[in-house]
Design an enzyme around this catalytic site. Structure first.
Site, mmCIF file in Angstrom:
data_model
loop_
_atom_site.group_PDB
_atom_site.id
_atom_site.type_symbol
_atom_site.label_atom_id
_atom_site.label_comp_id
_atom_site.label_asym_id
_atom_site.label_seq_id
_atom_site.Cartn_x
_atom_site.Cartn_y
_atom_site.Cartn_z
ATOM 1 N N VAL A 61 -6.575 0.734 4.740
ATOM 2 C CA VAL A 61 -5.376 0.843 5.499
ATOM 3 C C VAL A 61 -4.674 2.094 4.720
ATOM 4 C CG1 VAL A 61 -5.153 -1.448 6.132
ATOM 5 C CG2 VAL A 61 -3.964 -1.053 3.928
ATOM 6 N N SER A 70 -4.552 8.416 5.183
ATOM 7 C CA SER A 70 -2.954 8.652 5.489
ATOM 8 C C SER A 70 -2.591 10.000 5.426
ATOM 9 C CB SER A 70 -2.534 8.088 4.053
ATOM 10 O OG SER A 70 -2.875 8.793 2.943
ATOM 11 N N CYS A 84 0.706 -1.322 0.025
ATOM 12 C CA CYS A 84 0.120 0.170 0.099
ATOM 13 C C CYS A 84 0.960 1.107 -0.057
ATOM 14 C CB CYS A 84 -0.981 0.045 1.218
ATOM 15 S SG CYS A 84 -1.794 1.509 1.436
HETATM 16 N N1 LIG Z 1 -7.753 7.759 1.000
HETATM 17 C C1 LIG Z 1 -7.147 6.644 1.643
HETATM 18 C C2 LIG Z 1 -6.776 5.487 0.624
HETATM 19 C C3 LIG Z 1 -6.531 4.343 1.443
HETATM 20 C C4 LIG Z 1 -6.444 3.156 0.360
HETATM 21 O O1 LIG Z 1 -6.800 2.985 -0.854
HETATM 22 N N2 LIG Z 1 -5.911 1.922 0.787
HETATM 23 C C5 LIG Z 1 -6.165 0.533 0.156
HETATM 24 C C6 LIG Z 1 -4.819 -0.176 0.258
HETATM 25 S S1 LIG Z 1 -3.303 0.802 -0.837
HETATM 26 C C7 LIG Z 1 -7.131 -0.202 0.679
HETATM 27 O O2 LIG Z 1 -7.156 -0.300 1.972
HETATM 28 N N3 LIG Z 1 -8.158 -0.751 0.235
HETATM 29 C C8 LIG Z 1 -9.176 -1.447 0.608
HETATM 30 C C9 LIG Z 1 -10.474 -0.938 0.152
HETATM 31 O O3 LIG Z 1 -10.530 0.018 -0.356
HETATM 32 O O4 LIG Z 1 -11.400 -1.450 0.595
HETATM 33 C C10 LIG Z 1 -5.674 7.091 2.587
HETATM 34 O O5 LIG Z 1 -5.001 8.155 1.917
HETATM 35 O O6 LIG Z 1 -5.403 6.231 3.353
#
Ligand SMILES: N[C@@H](CCC(=O)N[C@@H](CS)C(=O)NCC(=O)O)C(=O)O
Length: 220
Positions: free
Chosen positions: A51, A64, A11
């Protein structure tokens, strides 16, 4: 204060948090999960199902950009510029750079049309960033700042893809960005923000997605 970062090895958003923790020399524990098949305990505490998520004692912090600002807030020195306008400007570019991950996802997973559209969108954003970047080592001068940390996961993935292909996503046309990418990727806290061998995992991920990019892979 006890910090536990809930992460996923591939990630890029979680990588941003790790770079901040490394740079600010803050102790933390890390727990890896697969957000596509999350454990029940994660579903119970995560409002977004995504995450990174940071457990701070018995509280949670998610998103994040909020996690990285929080890490900076609890640090003895800030890695944002002091000037409030410059800081706001940096945060604007960080917000724009976050959208680049959608393009990167389209590049890794899409068919030829999607690949080309995602590449065009990504390179349009990179061209804007190129015109905003000076010839300084990092975005704000000689110090590694939050904005450099935010861009690191993008530059790392572009460098991997260029290594795995015949430079399918070369950024050589962007002189400032090329030098900036080299400087960022040479920072120890960036290099150690991913587990050993993640480049191989990323290669396999591209292969497994069977998108247009997988047809451009050259044997290592
Ligand atoms: N806007 C979020 C995006 C985080 C994100 O897209 N995480 C992905 C992994 S890289 C995730 O957890 N995906 C699972 C899902 O969306 O269900 C941030 O900046 O934390």
């Amino acid at each position: 204060m006890k910090l536990e970062l809930i992460s996923f090895k591939l990630c890029p958003f979680a990588q941003r948090a790790i770079i901040l923790l490394n740079t600010q020399k803050i102790d933390f524990e890390i727990t890896y999960i697969n957000p596509m098949d999350p454990p029940d305990w994660f579903k119970e505490i995560s409002p977004t199902g995504q995450v990174p998520l940071l457990k701070v004692d018995d509280q949670i912090v998610f998103e994040s950009s909020v996690i990285t600002e929080f890490i900076n807030d609890i640090s003895t020195t800030s890695i944002h510029p002091d000037n409030v306008v410059q800081k706001a400007n940096n945060r604007s570019w960080i917000a724009l750079s976050s959208a680049m991950f959608d393009d990167l996802f389209g590049l890794v997973t899409g068919d030829k049309d999607k690949f080309n559209a995602s590449k065009e969108a990504l390179f349009n954003e990179l061209a804007k960033l190129e015109s905003a970047k000076s010839s300084d080592v990092f975005f704000n001068g000689n110090d590694f700042n939050m904005i450099d940390a935010a861009l690191a996961p993008i530059f790392m993935r572009l460098a991997w893809i260029n290594e795995f292909t015949d430079n399918a996503l070369s950024i050589a046309e962007f002189k400032h960005l090329s030098a900036w990418s080299d400087a960022i990727l040479a920072v120890e806290e960036v290099a150690t923000s991913v587990v050993d061998g993640l480049d191989d995992v990323y290669y396999s991920n591209i292969e497994g997605r069977e998108g247009h990019l997988s047809t451009l892979l050259v044997d290592e």
